[in-house]
Motif scaffolding. Structure first.
Motif, PDB file in Angstrom:
ATOM      1  N   GLU A 243     -13.486  -5.690   1.930  1.00  0.00           N
ATOM      2  CA  GLU A 243     -13.950  -4.659   3.363  1.00  0.00           C
ATOM      3  C   GLU A 243     -12.964  -4.649   4.190  1.00  0.00           C
ATOM      4  N   GLU A 244     -12.744  -3.589   5.040  1.00  0.00           N
ATOM      5  CA  GLU A 244     -11.742  -3.596   5.792  1.00  0.00           C
ATOM      6  C   GLU A 244     -11.850  -4.359   7.169  1.00  0.00           C
TER       7      GLU A 244
ATOM      8  N   ASN B 178      -7.770 -10.284  -0.038  1.00  0.00           N
ATOM      9  CA  ASN B 178      -7.497  -9.797  -1.475  1.00  0.00           C
ATOM     10  C   ASN B 178      -6.396 -10.691  -2.137  1.00  0.00           C
TER      11      ASN B 178
ATOM     12  N   SER C  89      -6.591  -7.394   3.561  1.00  0.00           N
ATOM     13  CA  SER C  89      -5.511  -7.342   2.552  1.00  0.00           C
ATOM     14  C   SER C  89      -5.094  -8.680   2.165  1.00  0.00           C
TER      15      SER C  89
ATOM     16  N   GLU D 273      -3.223  -2.737  -2.659  1.00  0.00           N
ATOM     17  CA  GLU D 273      -4.343  -2.260  -2.343  1.00  0.00           C
ATOM     18  C   GLU D 273      -4.781  -0.786  -2.691  1.00  0.00           C
ATOM     19  N   ASP D 274      -6.143  -0.511  -3.432  1.00  0.00           N
ATOM     20  CA  ASP D 274      -6.581   0.744  -3.489  1.00  0.00           C
ATOM     21  C   ASP D 274      -7.068   1.381  -2.624  1.00  0.00           C
ATOM     22  N   ARG D 275      -7.459   0.875  -1.422  1.00  0.00           N
ATOM     23  CA  ARG D 275      -7.551   1.467  -0.180  1.00  0.00           C
ATOM     24  C   ARG D 275      -7.508   0.748   0.876  1.00  0.00           C
ATOM     25  N   PRO D 276      -7.543   0.964   2.157  1.00  0.00           N
ATOM     26  CA  PRO D 276      -7.121   0.118   3.296  1.00  0.00           C
ATOM     27  C   PRO D 276      -8.112  -0.879   3.522  1.00  0.00           C
ATOM     28  N   LEU D 277      -7.772  -2.117   3.587  1.00  0.00           N
ATOM     29  CA  LEU D 277      -8.468  -3.315   3.716  1.00  0.00           C
ATOM     30  C   LEU D 277      -8.208  -3.871   5.068  1.00  0.00           C
TER      31      LEU D 277
ATOM     32  N   ARG E 261       0.905  -1.258   0.059  1.00  0.00           N
ATOM     33  CA  ARG E 261      -0.075  -0.001   0.029  1.00  0.00           C
ATOM     34  C   ARG E 261       0.918   1.306   0.021  1.00  0.00           C
ATOM     35  N   TYR E 262       1.799   1.267   1.069  1.00  0.00           N
ATOM     36  CA  TYR E 262       2.497   2.637   1.101  1.00  0.00           C
ATOM     37  C   TYR E 262       3.971   2.516   0.276  1.00  0.00           C
TER      38      TYR E 262
END
Length: 790
Positions: free
Chosen positions: A191-192, A91, A88, A79-83, A55-56
């Protein structure tokens, strides 16, 4: 077949400035990114395929490793957004990486370890577990998620990053898990979702087996700069098995640099390193590729990352120089100092301990950097059981109060913040500084002015305010952070304030966004009316004398009782058959004396007030260390006692806190006094007659020094009790030990330096004996733990 998922999306905020330009898994340890050590371990245990969640700064990892490392083939999933941690992993697993029957090994990409993964997998199979959590013993449990389990190794619960009071074990979650395909199905898609907070509690709720594997090998979570430097020391000492080998205490990648310098092993020297004449390097120095150490320079216990520069006569002691950072001639860096990439420390400048310099900044020649260059001084964790405390004007200054206010204001995100203080001038000055700090962030301040502590809690509750700070003055001042209902703040809120103070990460409002202070000092009358309303028919015919060390609370209660028609005692109370009320702890506690009943200690007065509530058909919310006698009374009346924690690490006491917000009298000696007198008048009973309705009990407390790890001590206490006829109860904060002679509650202070022993027995003598016996047992436990270490 076992496949692995490496969680490598962490931003590493607590590692800044090191991670300002690279993700945590790429932080270099003795010349290699930490994730390389992890891939070596996976290969050693037969793992040939691994997915990496990103992600980062994802390209920093994917471009470095390409298609794989050694015999481990890698696939990358961004990740496109925090999961969340579990989201993650799901995913990655849902992208065709994992087969239907594969066991999945999950590891954190930012930890250094040589844990036996094969043995952990064997444990997982033997237990036929849905999930297996690898745990290990740690010295400071407060920085980790802790795992509780039974004698069969099956998980029973979790506590996430507690204070010492809730650290009832020293076994921490390492972030290494084994998951069956069945467990993976419980993770929702897209989902997160978190392992510790969501998946594992869900598996336990559904009745699926979750077990632990207790690892006895090396593991270090690189969570902050101290641990980052320390684990490289461990590599050099050989405490962890890695490819780094130090011949004669010196690990040199490309032949020894030329020159007449001194090396004090152990040290690590990378490629193309220059060391000047008469320089001294070591012990525990790491010089990465391309580093330069000048003539007569000293580098001790420090880490220099690629192309870092230490000029002639410079001195580094326990410091970190990030990539390309420069320390010029004669400059000095002390323990815990960190200089970000491409930053420059000028000639003869000094960077004091713990100071962080962000990337691409410059310290002027001859300057003394006492603050983080980004903003403000680094503060250690100072929250103790009372709050943030210190000597007025020395440790707890207006400057610190302003920074504290800025930290609270930055985290409140525009919500109202209540402030109040005791009645002395020093507290008032500190309150104004605190208010300024909140306003500087654009925060909204409701200022209740000078008031007693129970009064402030009432204001916070009445105003439905979620955050408040009360300043008590005197020789030793205190900032007490409260949340909804005037209750002590949660551990997460304290940690957030500490992190903001440490890093200087404050919000800033522009000149036209600073708000007006809302003056709420007129609400003092409202609290007085609340006290009066607790005796709707007055207190005529009663006679009381009010005493106490706090003048304001004594004056306020005396005025209220006079308004209600209660005759003031002033020495005549006892002879006239009246009572003497004594307020303590700033108005929070109440003790009572009359000729017939004698002296009634604060815990019995609290229990008596609880009895009134139970008789009226209501449940009661109490602090976790309140008398257990109340639980017996509740059972007699078909009611229940809920207990809230002093500093909860999660929402386990949420119901108790909701109830406690409506029972302010539990923490208010003035309210208890009026309630007690009202009940005596209404039922036309004496105090002795009321006390006869309760079982006899006495409570005594003692604070003892804690020289070891509080979590380990509490675990040992619980283990010892489990093997005897006596019983140990983990109650969320500390441990309660039931014996044949009574009950004793053991709770570490927030700073972990002391243990508070609270004994409850039939009489004061028995309670004191319980405390003494446990103190002797604790001394013996500490000796045993010391011997185990040796």
């Amino acid at each position: 077949m076992m496949k692995a998922v490496i969680m490598a999306g962490g931003e590493g905020k607590r590692l800044r400035p090191l991670t300002c330009d690279l993700p945590k898994p790429m932080a270099r340890l003795c010349g290699r990114p930490v994730m390389e050590y992890l891939l070596d371990l996976l290969e050693e245990h037969g793992v040939t395929e691994a997915a990496v969640t990103l992600r980062y700064l994802p390209s920093a990892i994917s471009e470095h490793f390409g298609e794989g490392h050694g015999r481990v083939k890698l696939s990358f999933y961004e990740e496109d957004r925090p999961l969340g941690t579990a989201g993650s992993v799901k995913n990655a697993a849902s992208s065709g990486f994992m087969g239907e029957e594969d066991t999945l090994l999950i590891v954190s990409g930012d930890a250094l370890t040589d844990i036996d993964l094969t043995a952990a997998a064997r444990r997982h199979e033997e237990k036929r577990a849905a999930a297996t959590i690898v745990v290990t013993r740690v010295d400071d449990p407060r920085e980790y998620g802790l795992v509780a389990f039974d004698g069969n190794g099956m998980v029973t619960g979790f506590v996430e990053k507690p204070g010492w009071a809730q650290a009832v074990t020293d076994l921490a979650n390492t972030g290494i898990y084994l998951l069956s395909p069945e467990a993976l199905r419980y993770i929702p898609d897209g989902e997160e979702f978190d392992f510790a907070n969501d998946l594992f509690p869900l598996l336990l709720k559904e009745g699926l087996p979750v077990c632990v594997y207790v690892a006895d090998r090396y593991w270090c979570d690189i969570g902050d700069l101290n641990s980052y430097v320390a684990c490289q020391r461990d590599i050099l000492e050989g405490r962890v098995r890695t490819v780094v080998r130090a011949e004669g205490g010196v690990c040199c990648e490309d032949g020894m640099p030329e020159g007449a310098y001194e090396l004090i092993p152990p040290v690590y020297i990378g490629r193309n390193v220059h060391i000047g004449a008469a320089a001294t390097v070591g012990p525990f120095a790491v010089l990465d590729d391309g580093c330069h150490v000048g003539n007569s320079a000293r580098v001790k216990g420090s880490v220099m990352l690629p192309c870092a520069y230490a000029g002639d006569r410079s001195s580094l002691s326990g410091a970190l120089l990030c990539r390309g950072a420069s320390v010029r001639r004669g400059a000095s860096l002390y323990e815990g100092a960190a200089v970000g990439f491409d930053s420059v420390v000028g000639e003869n400048a000094t960077v004091r301990p713990g100071v962080k310099i962000w990337p691409e900044k410059e310290i002027a020649a001859g300057a003394v950097a006492a603050d983080n260059l980004r903003s403000g001084r680094r503060n250690p964790s100072l929250f103790d059981d009372a709050g943030l405390t210190g000597e007025t004007g020395v440790e707890l200054t207006p400057e610190l109060c302003a920074r504290f206010g800025a930290a609270v204001g930055s985290l409140s995100r525009g919500e109202r913040i209540a402030v109040g203080c005791s009645h002395d001038r020093a507290a008032s000055a500190l309150r104004m500084a605190l208010t300024s700090g909140v306003l500087s962030t654009g925060g909204q301040v409701w200022d209740f002015g000078s008031c007693i502590e129970p009064q402030f809690d009432y204001f916070v509750n009445f105003g439905h305010i979620h955050t408040g700070v009360y300043v008590s003055g005197g020789p030793k001042a205190c900032l007490r952070l409260v949340t909804a209902g005037g209750l002590p703040a949660e551990r997460a809120a304290e940690r957030a304030v500490e992190a903001s103070l440490s890093g200087g990460d404050f919000a800033r409002a522009s000149w036209d966004c600073v708000r007006e202070v809302t003056d709420m000092s007129g609400m003092s009358q409202l609290y007085r009316q609340e006290l009066v309303s607790l005796a709707p028919h007055g207190l005529g015919g009663l006679c009381c004398e009010v005493r106490g060390s706090d003048y304001e609370s004594v004056k306020l209660l005396s005025t209220v009782l006079e308004t209600l028609g209660c005759q003031p005692g002033e020495g005549r109370a006892l002879s006239a058959g009246g009572m003497r009320l004594h307020l303590g702890a700033g108005g929070r506690r109440l003790s009572v004396f009359d000729e017939q009943a004698g002296y009634i200690w604060p815990d019995r007065v609290l229990a008596l007030n609880c009895l009134f509530e139970l008789m009226d058909g209501h449940d009661v919310a109490l602090p976790c260390d309140a008398p257990v006698c109340v639980d017996q009374l509740a059972a007699q009346y078909g009611r229940r006692v809920y207990r809230y924690l002093n500093c909860p690490a999660d929402t386990a006491d949420e119901r108790a806190r909701r109830l406690a917000a409506n029972q302010l009298w539990v923490r208010d000696g003035l309210m208890m006094a009026v309630r007690l007198l009202n009940r005596l008048k209404r039922e036309r009973r004496t105090l002795s007659e009321m006390l006869d309705r309760m079982p006899a009990f006495a409570v005594t407390s003692k604070t003892v020094c804690c020289k070891g790890n509080p979590g380990r001590i509490l675990r040992r206490l619980s283990d010892d009790k489990a093997s005897s006829e006596e019983k140990a109860e983990g109650i969320g904060e500390g441990t309660r030990l039931r014996t044949k002679n009574g009950v004793i509650f053991v709770r570490p202070t927030k700073l972990g330096s002391e243990l508070i022993l609270t004994a409850e027995a039939a009489d004061m003598e028995s309670a004191a004996e319980l405390c003494g016996e446990l103190e002797k047992k604790l001394d013996a436990l500490l000796l045993d733990i010391d011997r185990e270490k040796k």
